[in-house]
Design an enzyme around this catalytic site. Structure first.
Site, short mmCIF file in Angstrom:
data_model
loop_
_atom_site.label_atom_id
_atom_site.label_comp_id
_atom_site.label_asym_id
_atom_site.label_seq_id
_atom_site.Cartn_x
_atom_site.Cartn_y
_atom_site.Cartn_z
N GLY A 8 5.50 1.06 -3.07
CA GLY A 8 4.76 0.54 -1.90
C GLY A 8 5.66 -0.34 -1.06
O GLY A 8 5.21 -1.35 -0.51
N VAL A 55 2.98 7.62 -6.26
CA VAL A 55 2.92 7.06 -7.62
C VAL A 55 1.88 7.75 -8.51
O VAL A 55 1.91 7.60 -9.72
CB VAL A 55 2.65 5.53 -7.63
CG1 VAL A 55 3.78 4.77 -6.98
CG2 VAL A 55 1.30 5.18 -6.99
N ASN A 77 4.04 -2.23 -7.13
CA ASN A 77 3.35 -2.94 -6.04
C ASN A 77 2.41 -2.04 -5.23
O ASN A 77 1.50 -2.54 -4.57
CB ASN A 77 4.42 -3.56 -5.14
CG ASN A 77 3.89 -4.06 -3.82
OD1 ASN A 77 3.28 -5.12 -3.75
ND2 ASN A 77 4.07 -3.27 -2.75
N TYR A 142 -11.75 -2.23 -6.46
CA TYR A 142 -10.47 -2.95 -6.48
C TYR A 142 -10.35 -3.99 -7.60
O TYR A 142 -9.36 -3.97 -8.35
CB TYR A 142 -10.28 -3.58 -5.09
CG TYR A 142 -8.97 -4.26 -4.84
CD1 TYR A 142 -7.83 -3.54 -4.47
CD2 TYR A 142 -8.85 -5.64 -4.94
CE1 TYR A 142 -6.63 -4.19 -4.21
CE2 TYR A 142 -7.66 -6.30 -4.68
CZ TYR A 142 -6.54 -5.56 -4.30
OH TYR A 142 -5.36 -6.20 -4.05
N ALA A 144 -11.79 -4.20 -10.49
CA ALA A 144 -11.69 -3.55 -11.81
C ALA A 144 -10.28 -3.00 -12.01
O ALA A 144 -9.70 -3.12 -13.10
CB ALA A 144 -12.73 -2.44 -11.93
N ILE A 175 -3.27 -13.57 1.15
CA ILE A 175 -1.93 -13.35 1.71
C ILE A 175 -2.04 -12.78 3.13
O ILE A 175 -2.69 -11.76 3.34
CB ILE A 175 -1.11 -12.38 0.82
CG1 ILE A 175 -1.05 -12.88 -0.63
CG2 ILE A 175 0.29 -12.20 1.40
CD1 ILE A 175 -0.41 -14.24 -0.84
N1 NAD Z 1 -2.19 -8.51 1.04
C1 NAD Z 1 -2.95 -9.19 0.20
O1 NAD Z 1 -3.68 -10.10 0.59
C2 NAD Z 1 -2.90 -8.89 -1.28
C3 NAD Z 1 -3.56 -9.80 -2.13
C4 NAD Z 1 -3.55 -9.53 -3.50
C5 NAD Z 1 -2.88 -8.41 -4.00
N2 NAD Z 1 -2.27 -7.56 -3.13
C6 NAD Z 1 -1.59 -6.40 -3.73
O2 NAD Z 1 -0.25 -6.35 -3.28
C7 NAD Z 1 0.19 -4.99 -3.21
C8 NAD Z 1 0.76 -4.71 -1.83
O3 NAD Z 1 -0.29 -4.88 -0.88
P1 NAD Z 1 -0.05 -5.02 0.68
O4 NAD Z 1 -1.00 -6.02 1.16
O5 NAD Z 1 1.40 -5.18 0.98
O6 NAD Z 1 -0.60 -3.58 1.15
P2 NAD Z 1 -0.03 -2.54 2.20
O7 NAD Z 1 -1.14 -1.60 2.46
O8 NAD Z 1 0.61 -3.24 3.35
O9 NAD Z 1 1.13 -1.80 1.38
C9 NAD Z 1 0.87 -0.95 0.31
C10 NAD Z 1 1.91 0.14 0.31
O10 NAD Z 1 1.61 1.01 -0.80
C11 NAD Z 1 1.87 2.34 -0.37
N3 NAD Z 1 1.13 3.30 -1.16
C12 NAD Z 1 -0.21 3.51 -1.17
N4 NAD Z 1 -0.51 4.54 -1.98
C13 NAD Z 1 0.66 4.96 -2.51
C14 NAD Z 1 1.00 6.00 -3.42
N5 NAD Z 1 0.06 6.82 -3.94
N6 NAD Z 1 2.30 6.17 -3.75
C15 NAD Z 1 3.26 5.37 -3.21
N7 NAD Z 1 3.00 4.38 -2.34
C16 NAD Z 1 1.71 4.18 -2.00
C17 NAD Z 1 1.42 2.36 1.11
O11 NAD Z 1 1.99 3.47 1.80
C18 NAD Z 1 1.91 1.00 1.59
O12 NAD Z 1 3.21 1.06 2.15
C19 NAD Z 1 -1.03 -4.14 -3.54
O13 NAD Z 1 -0.97 -3.75 -4.91
C20 NAD Z 1 -2.19 -5.07 -3.30
O14 NAD Z 1 -3.31 -4.74 -4.07
C21 NAD Z 1 -2.27 -7.77 -1.80
#
Ligand code: NAD
Length: 245
Positions: A8, A55, A77, A142, A144, A175
């Site tokens: 990601g 993934v 990630n 999410y 879970a 975030i």
């Molecule tokens: N942004 C927040 O507030 C926040 C808070 C808590 C946890 N998170 C976690 O942090 C991580 C990153 O989140 P983010 O906010 O940067 O999200 P985002 O949507 O900006 O980035 C996620 C990335 O994952 C990629 N992705 C999705 N499905 C995929 C797959 N099947 N194979 C490969 N890549 C794939 C997407 O193309 C994207 O580039 C996530 O796991 C999210 O749950 C984010």
């Protein structure tokens, strides 16, 4: 040169982690679904390798690690959220969230762990969320999946410690990046959320990248099977939020 593979990595938190690891001198594998945004990210990082992969597809993940080589560290990630009350979600929303967040994390961790065992060491970091410890309104499947991702890190830590492999989780809070960035475009929501955080501000993708670098450094070398909550204190602030005379 130490290597790190980040899933990601084309957007949001993963992109920022990749940029910080590049600056810290890692060889960085950027794994994501689409090549174009990955190339844009990789362009600014010395020693970046673009790995187009899904993934949820074991064959993609294997091919990506064949190309990159066994990573010293993996950051699991990639993740999605489909908003809505849990029982109102379509089965498709539920299974897609589980497939990417939980099963995708497992597929990547499994492939990496076998290779790290052969290499006599490594480190895997699963990206969970404060939703792994607290549910949230309209968060659907999410929370879970994120609880599963954190528990998977603990399970892998006890299975892989003998092989000099550590497995940890990072739980980001509010975030201001990636999937949450649209929420914070609303000034009112932004101020309400920031005001609820004991540290008095929203988190940044840099806060999470710093946690990755710390956990992966020699200073973090005894941290194993741990979920590191990076949230400015918000998830444990319930009692401070309640009115009292
Ligand atoms: N942004 C927040 O507030 C926040 C808070 C808590 C946890 N998170 C976690 O942090 C991580 C990153 O989140 P983010 O906010 O940067 O999200 P985002 O949507 O900006 O980035 C996620 C990335 O994952 C990629 N992705 C999705 N499905 C995929 C797959 N099947 N194979 C490969 N890549 C794939 C997407 O193309 C994207 O580039 C996530 O796991 C999210 O749950 C984010």
């Amino acid at each position: 040169m130490k290597s790190i593979l980040i899933t990601g990595a084309a957007n949001g938190i993963g992109k920022t982690i990749a940029e910080h690891c590049g600056k810290a001198g890692y060889r960085v594998g950027l794994l994501d679904l689409n090549e174009k945004p990955l190339n844009d990210t990789a362009g600014a990082i010395e020693n970046a390798v673009v790995l187009k992969a899904d993934v949820t597809r074991p064959e993609d993940v294997k091919a990506a690690m064949d190309e990159f080589g066994t990573p010293d560290t993996v950051v699991n990630n990639a993740g999605i959220v489909r908003f809505g009350p849990l029982i109102e979600q379509s089965i498709e929303d539920f299974t897609t969230t589980v497939n990417i967040n939980l099963i995708g994390t497992y597929i990547v961790a499994r492939e990496a762990a076998h290779r790290m065992k052969a290499a006599d060491g490594g480190h895997i970091i699963n990206m969970s969320s404060i939703n792994s410890v607290t549910p949230g309104p309209d968060a659907g499947a999410y929370p879970a999946t994120k609880a599963g991702v954190a528990q998977m890190a603990r399970q892998l830590a006890i299975e892989l410690g003998d092989h000099n492999i550590r497995v940890n989780a990072i739980a980001p809070g509010f975030i201001d990046a990636g999937m949450s960035a649209p929420i914070y475009e609303d000034e009112k929501v932004r101020n309400q959320r920031a005001g609820a955080v004991p540290s008095g501000r929203l988190g940044t993708a840099e806060d999470i990248a710093n946690a990755v670098l710390y956990l992966d450094s020699d200073n973090g070398s005894y941290i194993n099977g741990h979920e590191l909550i990076i949230d400015g204190g918000v998830v444990h602030s319930l009692l401070a939020q309640l009115p009292r005379d």
